[in-house]
Scaffold this active site. Structure first.
Site, short mmCIF file in Angstrom:
data_model
loop_
_atom_site.label_atom_id
_atom_site.label_comp_id
_atom_site.label_asym_id
_atom_site.label_seq_id
_atom_site.Cartn_x
_atom_site.Cartn_y
_atom_site.Cartn_z
N ASP A 108 0.90 -1.06 0.05
CA ASP A 108 0.00 -0.01 -0.01
C ASP A 108 0.82 1.37 -0.09
OD1 ASP A 108 -3.31 0.59 0.91
OD2 ASP A 108 -1.77 2.12 1.12
N ILE A 109 0.49 2.25 -0.84
CA ILE A 109 1.30 3.48 -0.91
C ILE A 109 1.29 4.28 0.36
CG2 ILE A 109 -0.35 4.95 -1.95
CD1 ILE A 109 1.70 5.63 -3.95
N ASN A 140 -13.01 -3.23 1.94
CA ASN A 140 -14.13 -2.31 2.04
C ASN A 140 -15.01 -2.26 1.10
OD1 ASN A 140 -12.92 -1.53 4.47
ND2 ASN A 140 -11.26 -0.27 3.28
N GLY A 159 -15.78 2.79 3.32
CA GLY A 159 -14.41 3.32 3.54
C GLY A 159 -13.51 3.05 1.98
N HIS A 176 -10.22 -5.00 -3.44
CA HIS A 176 -8.87 -5.27 -2.97
C HIS A 176 -9.03 -5.67 -1.41
CE1 HIS A 176 -9.74 -0.97 -2.82
NE2 HIS A 176 -9.43 -0.98 -1.57
N LEU A 177 -8.04 -6.73 -1.16
CA LEU A 177 -8.04 -7.37 0.16
C LEU A 177 -6.71 -6.68 0.81
CD1 LEU A 177 -9.38 -9.34 1.96
CD2 LEU A 177 -7.72 -11.11 1.39
N HIS A 178 -7.05 -5.82 1.92
CA HIS A 178 -5.77 -5.49 2.74
C HIS A 178 -5.37 -6.40 3.63
CE1 HIS A 178 -6.88 -0.83 1.98
NE2 HIS A 178 -8.02 -1.43 1.78
P1 AMP Z 1 -9.78 1.41 0.19
O1 AMP Z 1 -9.77 2.82 1.10
O2 AMP Z 1 -10.22 0.10 0.72
O3 AMP Z 1 -10.29 1.69 -1.44
O4 AMP Z 1 -8.35 1.38 -0.20
C1 AMP Z 1 -7.43 1.76 -1.01
C2 AMP Z 1 -5.83 1.77 -0.75
O5 AMP Z 1 -5.30 1.88 -1.99
C3 AMP Z 1 -5.48 2.81 0.50
O6 AMP Z 1 -4.93 2.36 1.21
C4 AMP Z 1 -4.55 3.58 -0.40
O7 AMP Z 1 -3.27 3.87 0.32
C5 AMP Z 1 -4.06 2.63 -1.43
N1 AMP Z 1 -3.61 3.26 -2.78
C6 AMP Z 1 -3.86 4.01 -3.47
N2 AMP Z 1 -3.28 4.40 -4.57
C7 AMP Z 1 -2.05 3.39 -4.70
C8 AMP Z 1 -1.10 3.12 -5.37
N3 AMP Z 1 -1.00 3.90 -6.48
N4 AMP Z 1 -0.19 1.99 -4.98
C9 AMP Z 1 -0.51 1.31 -3.96
N5 AMP Z 1 -1.74 1.65 -3.01
C10 AMP Z 1 -2.27 2.60 -3.39
#
Ligand code: AMP
Ligand code: ZN
Length: 114
Positions: free
Chosen positions: A31-32, A88, A94, A101-103
């Site tokens: 995650d960025i 989410n 959120g 995507h799975l965190h």
């Molecule tokens: P969500 O809030 O569940 O939709 O999670 C989206 C996640 O994607 C967040 O934790 C962001 O920090 C992450 N994210 C957004 N852009 C990027 C990227 N370019 N590379 C890696 N992670 C990202």
């Protein structure tokens, strides 16, 4: 592939990411903006907009995402200490990137959800 979808672009290597795992079905990358010492996202290569859009035909794909998360937890050394797998959905859940995507989060004591 969905046009202008960030995670489709990462899956297609059009946008760089710190990839930690990839196979025919999923790609996993850091995650960025990590919210824990270990924070990895596992994304299906197939575009599915939200969990609401997953269908019966996606059942094995969703299971594969979960098992990829648990496998990565072991590889990244947080399986015994513990971790969280979260998906989410929509605004109040959120969700900010509209490709499921799975965190995988761990590496510290996580607090209660919500
Ligand atoms: P969500 O809030 O569940 O939709 O999670 C989206 C996640 O994607 C967040 O934790 C962001 O920090 C992450 N994210 C957004 N852009 C990027 C990227 N370019 N590379 C890696 N992670 C990202
Ligand atoms: Zn997408």
């Amino acid at each position: 592939m969905s046009a202008d979808c960030l995670f489709c672009k990462i899956a297609n290597k059009e946008i760089p990411a710190e990839i930690v795992y990839e196979d025919d079905l999923v790609i996993s990358f850091r995650d960025i903006n990590p919210q824990a010492p270990t924070h990895v996202l596992t994304v299906p290569k197939k575009h599915v907009t939200t969990p609401n859009d997953a269908e019966v035909e996606d059942q094995s794909l969703l299971g594969h995402m979960m098992l990829t998360g648990t496998k990565l937890a072991a590889e990244l050394g947080i399986d015994e200490s513990g971790y969280r797998l979260i998906m989410n959905c929509n605004k109040e859940g959120g969700q900010t990137v509209f490709h499921i995507h799975l965190h995988l989060m761990g590496g510290r004591q996580l607090t209660v959800l919500g």
